[in-house]
Write a protein that holds these residues in place. Sequence first.
Motif, mmCIF file in Angstrom:
data_model
loop_
_atom_site.group_PDB
_atom_site.id
_atom_site.type_symbol
_atom_site.label_atom_id
_atom_site.label_comp_id
_atom_site.label_asym_id
_atom_site.label_seq_id
_atom_site.Cartn_x
_atom_site.Cartn_y
_atom_site.Cartn_z
ATOM 1 N N PRO A 112 -4.169 7.271 -6.343
ATOM 2 C CA PRO A 112 -5.020 6.872 -5.214
ATOM 3 C C PRO A 112 -6.324 7.655 -5.095
ATOM 4 C CG PRO A 112 -2.738 7.043 -4.521
ATOM 5 C CD PRO A 112 -2.800 7.570 -5.921
ATOM 6 N N ASN A 113 -6.330 8.917 -5.525
ATOM 7 C CA ASN A 113 -7.569 9.690 -5.388
ATOM 8 C C ASN A 113 -8.642 9.251 -6.378
ATOM 9 O OD1 ASN A 113 -6.316 10.772 -7.636
ATOM 10 N ND2 ASN A 113 -6.710 12.896 -7.086
ATOM 11 N N VAL A 114 -8.297 8.320 -7.276
ATOM 12 C CA VAL A 114 -9.269 7.763 -8.224
ATOM 13 C C VAL A 114 -9.870 6.462 -7.685
ATOM 14 C CG1 VAL A 114 -9.520 6.833 -10.579
ATOM 15 C CG2 VAL A 114 -8.147 8.866 -10.198
ATOM 16 N N LEU B 15 0.812 -1.220 0.000
ATOM 17 C CA LEU B 15 0.000 0.000 0.000
ATOM 18 C C LEU B 15 0.844 1.268 0.000
ATOM 19 C CD1 LEU B 15 -2.774 1.289 -0.034
ATOM 20 C CD2 LEU B 15 -2.819 1.127 2.463
ATOM 21 N N ASP B 16 1.922 1.312 0.758
ATOM 22 C CA ASP B 16 2.763 2.519 0.774
ATOM 23 C C ASP B 16 3.269 2.853 -0.622
ATOM 24 O OD1 ASP B 16 2.490 3.042 3.512
ATOM 25 O OD2 ASP B 16 4.163 1.725 4.016
ATOM 26 N N SER B 17 3.737 1.828 -1.333
ATOM 27 C CA SER B 17 4.227 2.025 -2.697
ATOM 28 C C SER B 17 3.104 2.481 -3.629
ATOM 29 C CB SER B 17 4.851 0.726 -3.214
ATOM 30 O OG SER B 17 5.309 0.876 -4.531
ATOM 31 N N ILE B 18 1.920 1.889 -3.459
ATOM 32 C CA ILE B 18 0.771 2.268 -4.293
ATOM 33 C C ILE B 18 0.370 3.717 -4.028
ATOM 34 C CG2 ILE B 18 -1.699 1.846 -4.657
ATOM 35 C CD1 ILE B 18 -1.058 -1.160 -4.206
ATOM 36 N N LEU B 19 0.381 4.121 -2.771
ATOM 37 C CA LEU B 19 0.026 5.499 -2.450
ATOM 38 C C LEU B 19 1.076 6.482 -2.953
ATOM 39 C CD1 LEU B 19 -1.431 5.102 1.163
ATOM 40 C CD2 LEU B 19 -2.673 5.288 -1.007
ATOM 41 N N GLU B 20 2.314 6.035 -3.045
ATOM 42 C CA GLU B 20 3.407 6.889 -3.537
ATOM 43 C C GLU B 20 3.396 7.021 -5.059
ATOM 44 O OE1 GLU B 20 6.705 9.351 -3.442
ATOM 45 O OE2 GLU B 20 5.589 8.604 -1.702
ATOM 46 N N LYS C 99 -0.922 10.945 3.299
ATOM 47 C CA LYS C 99 -0.682 11.343 1.907
ATOM 48 C C LYS C 99 -1.607 12.474 1.473
ATOM 49 C CE LYS C 99 2.673 8.731 0.518
ATOM 50 N NZ LYS C 99 3.932 9.334 0.058
ATOM 51 N N GLY C 100 -2.374 13.019 2.405
ATOM 52 C CA GLY C 100 -3.265 14.128 2.091
ATOM 53 C C GLY C 100 -4.563 13.706 1.438
ATOM 54 N N ILE C 101 -4.872 12.419 1.487
ATOM 55 C CA ILE C 101 -6.112 11.916 0.895
ATOM 56 C C ILE C 101 -7.134 11.801 2.019
ATOM 57 C CG2 ILE C 101 -7.175 10.048 -0.427
ATOM 58 C CD1 ILE C 101 -4.295 9.382 -1.424
ATOM 59 N N THR C 102 -7.939 12.826 2.154
ATOM 60 C CA THR C 102 -8.867 12.898 3.292
ATOM 61 C C THR C 102 -10.330 12.979 2.876
ATOM 62 O OG1 THR C 102 -8.582 15.302 3.369
ATOM 63 C CG2 THR C 102 -7.141 13.986 4.788
ATOM 64 N N ILE C 103 -10.576 13.056 1.577
ATOM 65 C CA ILE C 103 -11.954 13.167 1.081
ATOM 66 C C ILE C 103 -12.358 11.828 0.467
ATOM 67 C CG2 ILE C 103 -13.457 14.333 -0.573
ATOM 68 C CD1 ILE C 103 -11.619 16.789 -0.297
ATOM 69 N N ILE D 51 -5.394 -6.709 0.724
ATOM 70 C CA ILE D 51 -6.427 -5.702 0.544
ATOM 71 C C ILE D 51 -6.898 -5.767 -0.904
ATOM 72 C CG2 ILE D 51 -5.538 -4.140 2.320
ATOM 73 C CD1 ILE D 51 -4.297 -2.438 0.054
ATOM 74 N N TYR D 52 -8.065 -5.218 -1.142
ATOM 75 C CA TYR D 52 -8.537 -5.022 -2.510
ATOM 76 C C TYR D 52 -8.569 -3.524 -2.786
ATOM 77 C CZ TYR D 52 -10.117 -9.814 -3.263
ATOM 78 O OH TYR D 52 -10.169 -11.169 -3.449
ATOM 79 N N VAL D 53 -7.899 -3.126 -3.852
ATOM 80 C CA VAL D 53 -8.012 -1.766 -4.352
ATOM 81 C C VAL D 53 -9.092 -1.809 -5.424
ATOM 82 C CG1 VAL D 53 -6.856 0.112 -5.579
ATOM 83 C CG2 VAL D 53 -5.591 -1.237 -3.875
#
Length: 197
Positions: A158-160, A21-26, A182-186, A87-89
């Motif tokens: 990630p925001n998608v 997940l860290d790599s995916i968020l990056e 990562k600033g993804i709060t919405i 996890i499932y994305v």
Amino acid sequence: MAIGNIKAGKLLYHLTRLSNLDSILEHGLVSRKLVKDNDIRFSDVADQEIITKRTELGLDEYIPFHFHPYSSFDVAVKATYVDEEFIYVCISRENAKLNNFKILPRHPLNNEETYQLYEYEEGFETIDWDTMHTLGTEDRYTKSVKMAECLTDLIIPPNVFQSIYVKNEETQKIVEKKLKAKGITINPPYVNIGRWL
């Protein structure tokens, strides 16, 4: 999601280790080829034979999604790595349609004939949904249909993501914390608990 609702479902599912997940968020969700070419830290869940075959077919340039979280691939991975957390994305099917994702109506590695990538709408209608919805013993054809794929060569930020499914509340809190960092709060993405994990 009940097995009978697959065709009417709203999501596409990509299984990965929680440790990715860290790599995916990056970097976003990227194809296996981009992971390799850019030396991105990522732990693959597919066995080497599958990776090799997908590379030979040029499918390593795409991110694969399934239409449900019950494919024999998903079950096998979770059984093989029982001590790891997955996890499932998920992304919305509408998003996939709008961004010209391709569809393989049957899993390409289980077929003796060559595979064909379809445009989203044509591919969706080409899927054998009656077989996709069957329960019980699965022959080769049924397994192949149940592992139909929706694919993209785009980087998915990630925001998608529509949602991230996790196995319990503890992991839910971990994932929410990582998103916030990562600033993804919405919402979306929503972080939901999936009973199939």
